[in-house]
Design a protein around this motif. Structure first.
Motif, PDB file in Angstrom:
ATOM      1  N   SER A 196       0.837  -1.204   0.000  1.00  0.00           N
ATOM      2  CA  SER A 196       0.000   0.000   0.000  1.00  0.00           C
ATOM      3  C   SER A 196       0.872   1.255   0.000  1.00  0.00           C
ATOM      4  O   SER A 196       1.851   1.334   0.734  1.00  0.00           O
ATOM      5  N   PRO A 197       0.510   2.261  -0.820  1.00  0.00           N
ATOM      6  CA  PRO A 197       1.331   3.475  -0.885  1.00  0.00           C
ATOM      7  C   PRO A 197       1.071   4.410   0.293  1.00  0.00           C
ATOM      8  O   PRO A 197      -0.034   4.451   0.836  1.00  0.00           O
ATOM      9  N   SER A 198       2.095   5.152   0.655  1.00  0.00           N
ATOM     10  CA  SER A 198       1.937   6.219   1.642  1.00  0.00           C
ATOM     11  C   SER A 198       1.600   7.496   0.884  1.00  0.00           C
ATOM     12  O   SER A 198       1.729   7.562  -0.342  1.00  0.00           O
ATOM     13  N   SER A 199       1.221   8.536   1.605  1.00  0.00           N
ATOM     14  CA  SER A 199       0.949   9.824   0.947  1.00  0.00           C
ATOM     15  C   SER A 199       2.233  10.374   0.321  1.00  0.00           C
ATOM     16  O   SER A 199       2.191  11.009  -0.734  1.00  0.00           O
ATOM     17  N   GLU A 200       3.378  10.096   0.943  1.00  0.00           N
ATOM     18  CA  GLU A 200       4.665  10.524   0.382  1.00  0.00           C
ATOM     19  C   GLU A 200       4.946   9.813  -0.939  1.00  0.00           C
ATOM     20  O   GLU A 200       5.475  10.406  -1.878  1.00  0.00           O
ATOM     21  N   ASP A 201       4.602   8.518  -1.016  1.00  0.00           N
ATOM     22  CA  ASP A 201       4.788   7.766  -2.262  1.00  0.00           C
ATOM     23  C   ASP A 201       4.013   8.414  -3.404  1.00  0.00           C
ATOM     24  O   ASP A 201       4.514   8.558  -4.521  1.00  0.00           O
ATOM     25  N   ILE A 202       2.795   8.828  -3.122  1.00  0.00           N
ATOM     26  CA  ILE A 202       1.938   9.430  -4.144  1.00  0.00           C
ATOM     27  C   ILE A 202       2.481  10.800  -4.557  1.00  0.00           C
ATOM     28  O   ILE A 202       2.557  11.121  -5.743  1.00  0.00           O
ATOM     29  N   VAL A 241       5.631  11.896  -4.349  1.00  0.00           N
ATOM     30  CA  VAL A 241       6.881  11.694  -5.094  1.00  0.00           C
ATOM     31  C   VAL A 241       6.562  11.303  -6.531  1.00  0.00           C
ATOM     32  O   VAL A 241       7.192  11.790  -7.479  1.00  0.00           O
ATOM     33  N   THR A 242       5.588  10.449  -6.714  1.00  0.00           N
ATOM     34  CA  THR A 242       5.195  10.018  -8.054  1.00  0.00           C
ATOM     35  C   THR A 242       4.778  11.208  -8.902  1.00  0.00           C
ATOM     36  O   THR A 242       5.226  11.362 -10.044  1.00  0.00           O
ATOM     37  N   LYS A 243       3.946  12.063  -8.359  1.00  0.00           N
ATOM     38  CA  LYS A 243       3.470  13.229  -9.114  1.00  0.00           C
ATOM     39  C   LYS A 243       4.630  14.159  -9.459  1.00  0.00           C
ATOM     40  O   LYS A 243       4.702  14.698 -10.561  1.00  0.00           O
ATOM     41  N   ARG A 244       5.558  14.336  -8.523  1.00  0.00           N
ATOM     42  CA  ARG A 244       6.727  15.181  -8.778  1.00  0.00           C
ATOM     43  C   ARG A 244       7.591  14.600  -9.891  1.00  0.00           C
ATOM     44  O   ARG A 244       8.062  15.313 -10.778  1.00  0.00           O
ATOM     45  N   LEU A 245       7.789  13.281  -9.883  1.00  0.00           N
ATOM     46  CA  LEU A 245       8.593  12.637 -10.919  1.00  0.00           C
ATOM     47  C   LEU A 245       7.920  12.720 -12.290  1.00  0.00           C
ATOM     48  O   LEU A 245       8.592  12.929 -13.305  1.00  0.00           O
ATOM     49  N   VAL A 246       6.610  12.570 -12.328  1.00  0.00           N
ATOM     50  CA  VAL A 246       5.872  12.693 -13.590  1.00  0.00           C
ATOM     51  C   VAL A 246       6.063  14.095 -14.169  1.00  0.00           C
ATOM     52  O   VAL A 246       6.326  14.259 -15.364  1.00  0.00           O
ATOM     53  N   ASP A 247       5.953  15.111 -13.320  1.00  0.00           N
ATOM     54  CA  ASP A 247       6.145  16.500 -13.764  1.00  0.00           C
ATOM     55  C   ASP A 247       7.566  16.715 -14.293  1.00  0.00           C
ATOM     56  O   ASP A 247       7.760  17.327 -15.342  1.00  0.00           O
ATOM     57  N   TYR A 270       1.490  -2.815  -6.269  1.00  0.00           N
ATOM     58  CA  TYR A 270       0.519  -1.730  -6.335  1.00  0.00           C
ATOM     59  C   TYR A 270       1.019  -0.809  -7.442  1.00  0.00           C
ATOM     60  O   TYR A 270       2.128  -0.280  -7.357  1.00  0.00           O
ATOM     61  N   SER A 271       0.232  -0.657  -8.474  1.00  0.00           N
ATOM     62  CA  SER A 271       0.594   0.195  -9.600  1.00  0.00           C
ATOM     63  C   SER A 271      -0.111   1.545  -9.462  1.00  0.00           C
ATOM     64  O   SER A 271      -1.343   1.602  -9.442  1.00  0.00           O
ATOM     65  N   MET A 272       0.662   2.614  -9.377  1.00  0.00           N
ATOM     66  CA  MET A 272       0.073   3.960  -9.296  1.00  0.00           C
ATOM     67  C   MET A 272      -0.718   4.260 -10.570  1.00  0.00           C
ATOM     68  O   MET A 272      -1.749   4.906 -10.510  1.00  0.00           O
ATOM     69  N   ARG A 273      -0.239   3.777 -11.706  1.00  0.00           N
ATOM     70  CA  ARG A 273      -0.939   4.003 -12.986  1.00  0.00           C
ATOM     71  C   ARG A 273      -2.298   3.307 -12.958  1.00  0.00           C
ATOM     72  O   ARG A 273      -3.319   3.909 -13.283  1.00  0.00           O
ATOM     73  N   GLU A 274      -2.326   2.027 -12.583  1.00  0.00           N
ATOM     74  CA  GLU A 274      -3.587   1.277 -12.545  1.00  0.00           C
ATOM     75  C   GLU A 274      -4.592   1.893 -11.584  1.00  0.00           C
ATOM     76  O   GLU A 274      -5.793   1.855 -11.832  1.00  0.00           O
ATOM     77  N   LYS A 275      -4.095   2.419 -10.477  1.00  0.00           N
ATOM     78  CA  LYS A 275      -4.986   2.956  -9.439  1.00  0.00           C
ATOM     79  C   LYS A 275      -5.318   4.425  -9.656  1.00  0.00           C
ATOM     80  O   LYS A 275      -5.966   5.041  -8.818  1.00  0.00           O
TER      81      LYS A 275
END
Length: 147
Positions: free
Chosen positions: A103-109, A111-117, A139-144
């Protein structure tokens, strides 16, 4: 007298992969299997980068950061360094939780958005951020829809 050396070229190689073997990522499950084989059973958080070419073949892997039991500091410059040096079309990032909970943490989410940008700016698409464990559960951030 000191000798000065100039670095002309840096190349990263996947040493764990046989020369005739190719990892092709067609789905988050494929990405999770690759990541889990490298970092799934680590005892500390490891942030892992898979560099892909235009055919989604893994051309390089990079253990970007080794953290603590429950945290890994992720700097975009370190994540994209291997992608740029290997002329990657895209990357998939991954990490594991030593607890084996995917399960992702709020930090994981975040960081993902920052890396995408950052990837958008650099022209290196971040295809997914996958949290894995030793059993290749993921857990795939893309799938979710978290990207």
């Amino acid at each position: 007298m000191e000798t000065v050396y100039e670095v002309v070229k840096i190349k990263q190689v996947i040493k764990e992969v046989e020369a005739d073997e190719a990892f092709i990522v067609r789905s988050p499950e494929d990405g999770a299997k690759v990541a889990a084989s490298f970092i799934g059973d680590e005892d500390r958080e490891v942030f892992f980068v898979m560099c892909l070419n235009t055919k989604n073949q893994v051309i390089a892997v990079h253990r970007c950061h080794v953290g603590s039991l429950n945290m890994s500091v992720v700097a975009p410059r370190e994540v994209f360094k291997s992608a740029i040096l290997n002329n990657s079309a895209s990357i998939i990032v991954s990490h594991q939780h030593p607890s084996q909970n995917v399960s992702p943490s709020s930090e994981d989410i975040s960081v993902t958005k920052r890396l995408v940008d950052c990837g958008r700016i650099l022209g290196v698409e971040v295809l997914d951020h996958i949290i894995v464990n030793a059993k290749a559960e993921y857990y795939s951030m893309r799938e979710k829809g978290k990207m």
